[in-house]
Scaffold this active site. Structure first.
Site, short mmCIF file in Angstrom:
data_model
loop_
_atom_site.label_atom_id
_atom_site.label_comp_id
_atom_site.label_asym_id
_atom_site.label_seq_id
_atom_site.Cartn_x
_atom_site.Cartn_y
_atom_site.Cartn_z
N PRO A 1 11.47 -3.22 2.00
CA PRO A 1 12.44 -2.89 0.94
C PRO A 1 13.80 -2.57 1.54
CG PRO A 1 10.41 -1.60 0.72
CD PRO A 1 10.36 -2.28 2.04
N GLU A 2 14.84 -3.21 1.04
CA GLU A 2 16.19 -2.94 1.52
C GLU A 2 16.96 -2.19 0.44
OE1 GLU A 2 17.97 -5.55 4.24
OE2 GLU A 2 16.44 -7.09 4.00
N HIS B 1 -4.44 3.07 -0.60
CA HIS B 1 -3.07 2.98 -0.07
C HIS B 1 -2.07 3.86 -0.83
CE1 HIS B 1 -4.37 -0.06 2.66
NE2 HIS B 1 -4.64 -0.93 1.71
N ARG C 1 1.24 0.31 4.82
CA ARG C 1 1.49 0.44 6.26
C ARG C 1 1.90 1.86 6.66
NH1 ARG C 1 4.78 -4.60 8.44
NH2 ARG C 1 4.17 -3.59 10.37
#
Ligand SMILES: [Zn+2]
Length: 271
Positions: A2-3, A89, A107
């Protein structure tokens, strides 16, 4: 990953819904990149008074402090009522009077950190080195030009570092340098005023458009509604190695800079 545009899209999709919410329970999953920094009970009873963004951090101002949320490599946030039980998650659930905020992060490079305010050393450490906000008035042409003049770094790497201006991640760096006609390897200090002006404009235009379009389409990203963004399908150079340039038909090239791929048109972009 994600930016900035994805984070801004997330902020806009959550802000109205979460503002005013009273925090009722906080459940942590597996460890994230950084610890919460307080016992979860500290948050109970506090209200969320605003949801802002600085760089890729979302700042949820609460009655007594601020929660810094970062999506890391693969994080996404949802805020809704009636979420199913946390999955394997889901590593942060904050139940409020208006719904549950959930960080889903396979992650686990994301984080939720509580600080008493932006001046708190915990927050200052994370936010202190951030460059200008590209979509704010603080990002002036003069300040940008002065920052470029001081650096011998290749322009692509200077942009990626985020200490001059935040939010120009790998995809956007390739795109804005194409629009400004600058090779990714060009030393920042050697870029003349005309191309600096184009680059400054391109950063604002490209990031604003990415926000409008819902952010980049990236494998792990979905916004708070679970719908994917559309920016990447509009790329001029990113991911187009060997394909003809949209402007001059020269094949787009790729090179490696600091472990990242830089895409450029060898004809449209001068050293
Ligand atoms: Zn070209």
């Amino acid at each position: 990953m994600p930016e900035l545009p994805e984070v801004e899209v997330t902020r806009r999709s959550l802000a109205d819904a979460i503002t005013g919410a009273r925090i009722e329970a906080v459940t942590l999953g597996k460890p994230l990149r950084w610890p919460l920094g307080c016992p979860p009970q500290t948050l109970i009873g506090q209200h969320v008074v605003d949801l802002r963004r600085r760089g890729k951090y979302l700042l949820a101002d609460t009655s007594s402090g601020v929660l810094l949320l970062h999506l890391g490599m693969s994080g996404s946030l949802r805020f809704t009522r009636g979420l199913p039980a946390a999955g394997v998650h889901d590593h942060f659930d904050m139940v409020t009077s208006q719904g549950t905020l959930r960080l889903h992060d396979p992650r686990r490079f994301g984080a939720v950190v509580y600080a008493t305010g932006e001046q708190d050393p915990v927050a200052a450490k994370l936010l202190g080195g951030l460059g200008m906000e590209p979509l704010s008035d603080a990002f002036s042409l003069a300040a940008f030009q002065a920052g470029l003049k001081k650096s011998q770094m290749p322009i692509k790497q200077l942009l990626l570092a985020g200490r001059l201006v935040v939010g120009v991640g790998n995809i956007y760096a390739s795109e804005v340098l194409f629009l400004a006609g600058i090779r990714p390897t060009t030393s920042a200090s050697r870029i003349g005023p005309m191309r600096v002006r184009k680059l400054h404009e391109a950063i604002r235009v490209v990031l604003a458009r990415a926000v409008e379009l819902g952010g980049s389409t990236l494998r792990d990203f979905s916004n708070a509604d679970g719908t994917a963004g559309h920016f990447q399908t509009q790329a001029n150079v990113y991911g187009r190695d060997g394909a003809p340039c949209h402007v001059c038909a020269t094949p787009i090239r790729v090179l490696r800079q600091g472990q990242r791929s830089s895409y450029f048109c060898p004809a449209c972009q001068r050293p």
